[in-house]
Design a protein around this motif. Structure first.
Motif, PDB file in Angstrom:
ATOM      1  N   ILE A  50      -0.870  12.137 -11.123  1.00  0.00           N
ATOM      2  CA  ILE A  50      -1.558  11.811 -11.996  1.00  0.00           C
ATOM      3  C   ILE A  50      -0.891  10.844 -13.198  1.00  0.00           C
ATOM      4  O   ILE A  50      -1.477  10.078 -13.528  1.00  0.00           O
ATOM      5  CB  ILE A  50      -2.196  13.255 -12.551  1.00  0.00           C
ATOM      6  CG1 ILE A  50      -2.812  14.197 -11.549  1.00  0.00           C
ATOM      7  CG2 ILE A  50      -3.540  12.924 -13.655  1.00  0.00           C
ATOM      8  CD1 ILE A  50      -3.143  15.699 -11.514  1.00  0.00           C
ATOM      9  N   LYS A  51      -0.038  11.124 -13.881  1.00  0.00           N
ATOM     10  CA  LYS A  51       0.690  10.052 -15.082  1.00  0.00           C
ATOM     11  C   LYS A  51       0.271   8.635 -14.703  1.00  0.00           C
ATOM     12  O   LYS A  51       0.283   7.310 -15.444  1.00  0.00           O
ATOM     13  CB  LYS A  51       2.057  11.251 -15.392  1.00  0.00           C
ATOM     14  CG  LYS A  51       1.807  12.246 -16.025  1.00  0.00           C
ATOM     15  CD  LYS A  51       2.961  12.173 -17.236  1.00  0.00           C
ATOM     16  CE  LYS A  51       3.419  14.347 -17.915  1.00  0.00           C
ATOM     17  NZ  LYS A  51       4.451  14.418 -18.117  1.00  0.00           N
ATOM     18  N   LYS A  52       1.160   8.749 -13.517  1.00  0.00           N
ATOM     19  CA  LYS A  52       1.148   7.411 -12.683  1.00  0.00           C
ATOM     20  C   LYS A  52      -0.112   6.767 -12.451  1.00  0.00           C
ATOM     21  O   LYS A  52      -0.452   5.649 -12.884  1.00  0.00           O
ATOM     22  CB  LYS A  52       2.411   7.132 -11.682  1.00  0.00           C
ATOM     23  CG  LYS A  52       3.722   7.660 -12.185  1.00  0.00           C
ATOM     24  CD  LYS A  52       3.961   7.660 -10.372  1.00  0.00           C
ATOM     25  CE  LYS A  52       6.021   8.340 -10.073  1.00  0.00           C
ATOM     26  NZ  LYS A  52       6.399   7.999  -9.403  1.00  0.00           N
ATOM     27  N   ALA A  53      -0.859   7.346 -11.711  1.00  0.00           N
ATOM     28  CA  ALA A  53      -2.143   7.227 -12.484  1.00  0.00           C
ATOM     29  C   ALA A  53      -2.879   6.281 -13.161  1.00  0.00           C
ATOM     30  O   ALA A  53      -3.349   5.992 -12.764  1.00  0.00           O
ATOM     31  CB  ALA A  53      -2.854   7.979 -10.900  1.00  0.00           C
ATOM     32  N   SER A  54      -2.640   7.365 -13.775  1.00  0.00           N
ATOM     33  CA  SER A  54      -4.078   7.495 -15.372  1.00  0.00           C
ATOM     34  C   SER A  54      -3.138   6.368 -15.813  1.00  0.00           C
ATOM     35  O   SER A  54      -3.800   5.042 -16.943  1.00  0.00           O
ATOM     36  CB  SER A  54      -3.673   8.728 -16.108  1.00  0.00           C
ATOM     37  OG  SER A  54      -2.485   8.978 -16.692  1.00  0.00           O
ATOM     38  N   LYS A  57      -4.963   3.369 -14.616  1.00  0.00           N
ATOM     39  CA  LYS A  57      -6.476   3.706 -14.130  1.00  0.00           C
ATOM     40  C   LYS A  57      -7.025   4.305 -13.185  1.00  0.00           C
ATOM     41  O   LYS A  57      -7.904   3.294 -12.607  1.00  0.00           O
ATOM     42  CB  LYS A  57      -7.007   2.293 -15.121  1.00  0.00           C
ATOM     43  CG  LYS A  57      -6.931   2.420 -16.677  1.00  0.00           C
ATOM     44  CD  LYS A  57      -7.591   2.427 -17.954  1.00  0.00           C
ATOM     45  CE  LYS A  57      -7.426   2.260 -19.205  1.00  0.00           C
ATOM     46  NZ  LYS A  57      -6.257   2.821 -19.752  1.00  0.00           N
ATOM     47  N   GLN A  58      -6.293   4.659 -12.803  1.00  0.00           N
ATOM     48  CA  GLN A  58      -6.896   4.989 -10.827  1.00  0.00           C
ATOM     49  C   GLN A  58      -6.809   6.710 -10.695  1.00  0.00           C
ATOM     50  O   GLN A  58      -7.420   7.099  -9.712  1.00  0.00           O
ATOM     51  CB  GLN A  58      -5.403   5.300  -9.880  1.00  0.00           C
ATOM     52  CG  GLN A  58      -5.162   2.883 -10.243  1.00  0.00           C
ATOM     53  CD  GLN A  58      -6.464   2.392  -9.162  1.00  0.00           C
ATOM     54  OE1 GLN A  58      -6.857   2.609  -8.512  1.00  0.00           O
ATOM     55  NE2 GLN A  58      -6.977   1.243 -10.128  1.00  0.00           N
ATOM     56  N   PRO A 130      -5.653   6.645  -4.383  1.00  0.00           N
ATOM     57  CA  PRO A 130      -4.343   5.843  -3.747  1.00  0.00           C
ATOM     58  C   PRO A 130      -4.018   4.395  -4.382  1.00  0.00           C
ATOM     59  O   PRO A 130      -4.886   3.174  -4.983  1.00  0.00           O
ATOM     60  CB  PRO A 130      -4.892   5.993  -2.367  1.00  0.00           C
ATOM     61  CG  PRO A 130      -5.978   5.852  -2.138  1.00  0.00           C
ATOM     62  CD  PRO A 130      -5.963   6.620  -3.665  1.00  0.00           C
ATOM     63  N   HIS A 131      -3.092   3.590  -4.788  1.00  0.00           N
ATOM     64  CA  HIS A 131      -2.442   2.859  -5.073  1.00  0.00           C
ATOM     65  C   HIS A 131      -1.446   2.543  -4.619  1.00  0.00           C
ATOM     66  O   HIS A 131      -0.191   3.238  -4.786  1.00  0.00           O
ATOM     67  CB  HIS A 131      -3.041   3.076  -6.947  1.00  0.00           C
ATOM     68  CG  HIS A 131      -2.998   1.255  -7.663  1.00  0.00           C
ATOM     69  ND1 HIS A 131      -1.533   0.662  -8.360  1.00  0.00           N
ATOM     70  CD2 HIS A 131      -4.153   0.617  -7.797  1.00  0.00           C
ATOM     71  CE1 HIS A 131      -1.935  -0.751  -7.830  1.00  0.00           C
ATOM     72  NE2 HIS A 131      -3.274  -0.515  -8.359  1.00  0.00           N
ATOM     73  N   GLU A 132      -1.242   0.470  -4.149  1.00  0.00           N
ATOM     74  CA  GLU A 132      -0.030   0.755  -3.671  1.00  0.00           C
ATOM     75  C   GLU A 132       0.986   0.486  -4.796  1.00  0.00           C
ATOM     76  O   GLU A 132       2.029   1.108  -4.628  1.00  0.00           O
ATOM     77  CB  GLU A 132       0.230  -0.930  -3.342  1.00  0.00           C
ATOM     78  CG  GLU A 132      -0.150  -1.401  -5.061  1.00  0.00           C
ATOM     79  CD  GLU A 132      -1.453  -2.496  -4.836  1.00  0.00           C
ATOM     80  OE1 GLU A 132      -1.445  -3.326  -5.798  1.00  0.00           O
ATOM     81  OE2 GLU A 132      -2.435  -2.052  -4.229  1.00  0.00           O
ATOM     82  N   ASP A 133       1.318   0.909  -6.208  1.00  0.00           N
ATOM     83  CA  ASP A 133       2.185   0.916  -7.238  1.00  0.00           C
ATOM     84  C   ASP A 133       3.157   2.362  -7.326  1.00  0.00           C
ATOM     85  O   ASP A 133       4.306   2.396  -7.914  1.00  0.00           O
ATOM     86  CB  ASP A 133       1.495   0.777  -9.051  1.00  0.00           C
ATOM     87  CG  ASP A 133       1.286  -1.008  -8.817  1.00  0.00           C
ATOM     88  OD1 ASP A 133       1.836  -1.616  -7.669  1.00  0.00           O
ATOM     89  OD2 ASP A 133       0.909  -1.195 -10.174  1.00  0.00           O
ATOM     90  N   TYR A 138       1.930   9.863  -3.764  1.00  0.00           N
ATOM     91  CA  TYR A 138       0.761   9.740  -3.134  1.00  0.00           C
ATOM     92  C   TYR A 138       0.911   9.851  -2.198  1.00  0.00           C
ATOM     93  O   TYR A 138       0.928  11.520  -2.256  1.00  0.00           O
ATOM     94  CB  TYR A 138      -0.459   8.535  -3.529  1.00  0.00           C
ATOM     95  CG  TYR A 138      -1.814   8.994  -3.329  1.00  0.00           C
ATOM     96  CD1 TYR A 138      -2.492   9.496  -4.353  1.00  0.00           C
ATOM     97  CD2 TYR A 138      -1.624   8.611  -1.275  1.00  0.00           C
ATOM     98  CE1 TYR A 138      -3.587   9.551  -3.465  1.00  0.00           C
ATOM     99  CE2 TYR A 138      -2.957   8.827  -1.465  1.00  0.00           C
ATOM    100  CZ  TYR A 138      -4.151   9.681  -2.221  1.00  0.00           C
ATOM    101  OH  TYR A 138      -5.621  10.085  -2.285  1.00  0.00           O
ATOM    102  N   ASP A 139       1.373   9.327  -1.286  1.00  0.00           N
ATOM    103  CA  ASP A 139       1.538  10.212  -0.210  1.00  0.00           C
ATOM    104  C   ASP A 139       2.421  11.106   0.268  1.00  0.00           C
ATOM    105  O   ASP A 139       2.016  12.149   1.022  1.00  0.00           O
ATOM    106  CB  ASP A 139       2.421   8.864   0.259  1.00  0.00           C
ATOM    107  CG  ASP A 139       1.293   7.913   1.070  1.00  0.00           C
ATOM    108  OD1 ASP A 139       0.680   7.384   1.047  1.00  0.00           O
ATOM    109  OD2 ASP A 139       2.049   6.330   1.077  1.00  0.00           O
ATOM    110  N   GLU A 140       3.250  11.381  -0.318  1.00  0.00           N
ATOM    111  CA  GLU A 140       3.920  12.811  -0.183  1.00  0.00           C
ATOM    112  C   GLU A 140       2.971  14.060  -0.913  1.00  0.00           C
ATOM    113  O   GLU A 140       2.831  14.789  -0.607  1.00  0.00           O
ATOM    114  CB  GLU A 140       5.549  12.672  -1.777  1.00  0.00           C
ATOM    115  CG  GLU A 140       6.462  13.805  -1.635  1.00  0.00           C
ATOM    116  CD  GLU A 140       7.827  13.365  -2.028  1.00  0.00           C
ATOM    117  OE1 GLU A 140       8.298  14.618  -3.018  1.00  0.00           O
ATOM    118  OE2 GLU A 140       8.435  12.420  -2.012  1.00  0.00           O
TER     119      GLU A 140
END
Length: 152
Positions: A50-54, A57-58, A130-133, A138-140
């Motif tokens: 969630i931290k990475k996604a925020s 902005k995903q 999902p986002h490539e970065d 995310y997959d895990e």
């Protein structure tokens, strides 16, 4: 708030008492519909994701926004807070996710969920897109969430 320092008499050791509660204390306050509930390890992974996604902005935050994007057909992991009351606020979200074959999971604390998203406000629902970065994290998380048994 913050940290309070306590001193033990005689020995002079300082203990720090924080406001942070353990996973087991949080699980005690979870409501009746919070199934499947994430384990402590999965909860930490979800917070990191969630931290990475925020940062990118995903994420979709809040019942109204998540509901709107589920209806539009957006894909992602839906994370719900297990300590939200009244449950009528968000009890329809898991049904919507099941109808559209979206993975969802409950975590024990809405305060921690909001903090992971970079907000000072508690949040009861977040959708991670999902986002490539951060695809590996995310997959895990997706793999572990899909492995959890759905409630009957």
């Amino acid at each position: 708030m913050g940290r309070a320092k306590l001193q033990e008499s005689g020995e002079g050791q300082e203990l720090e008492a924080t406001q942070e509660r353990s996973y087991h204390e949080l699980v005690e306050h979870v409501n009746a519909i919070a199934r499947p509930l994430a384990s402590r390890k999965l909860t930490r992974k979800l917070y990191k994701c969630i931290k990475k996604a925020s940062k990118h902005k995903q994420i979709r935050r809040g019942v109204k926004e998540v509901q709107k994007f589920i209806n539009k057909g957006e894909k992602g992991i839906t994370v719900l807070a297990g300590d939200t009351l009244p449950i009528d606020v968000y009890c329809h979200i898991p049904i919507m996710c099941e109808d559209r074959s979206l993975p969802y999971v409950y975590i024990p604390s809405k305060t921690d969920l909001g903090a992971a998203a970079g907000s000072k406000r508690p949040t009861c629902v977040i959708m991670i897109k999902p986002h490539e970065d951060y695809q590996e994290a995310y997959d895990e998380c997706l793999e572990e969430v899909e492995a959890l048994p759905l409630p009957l």
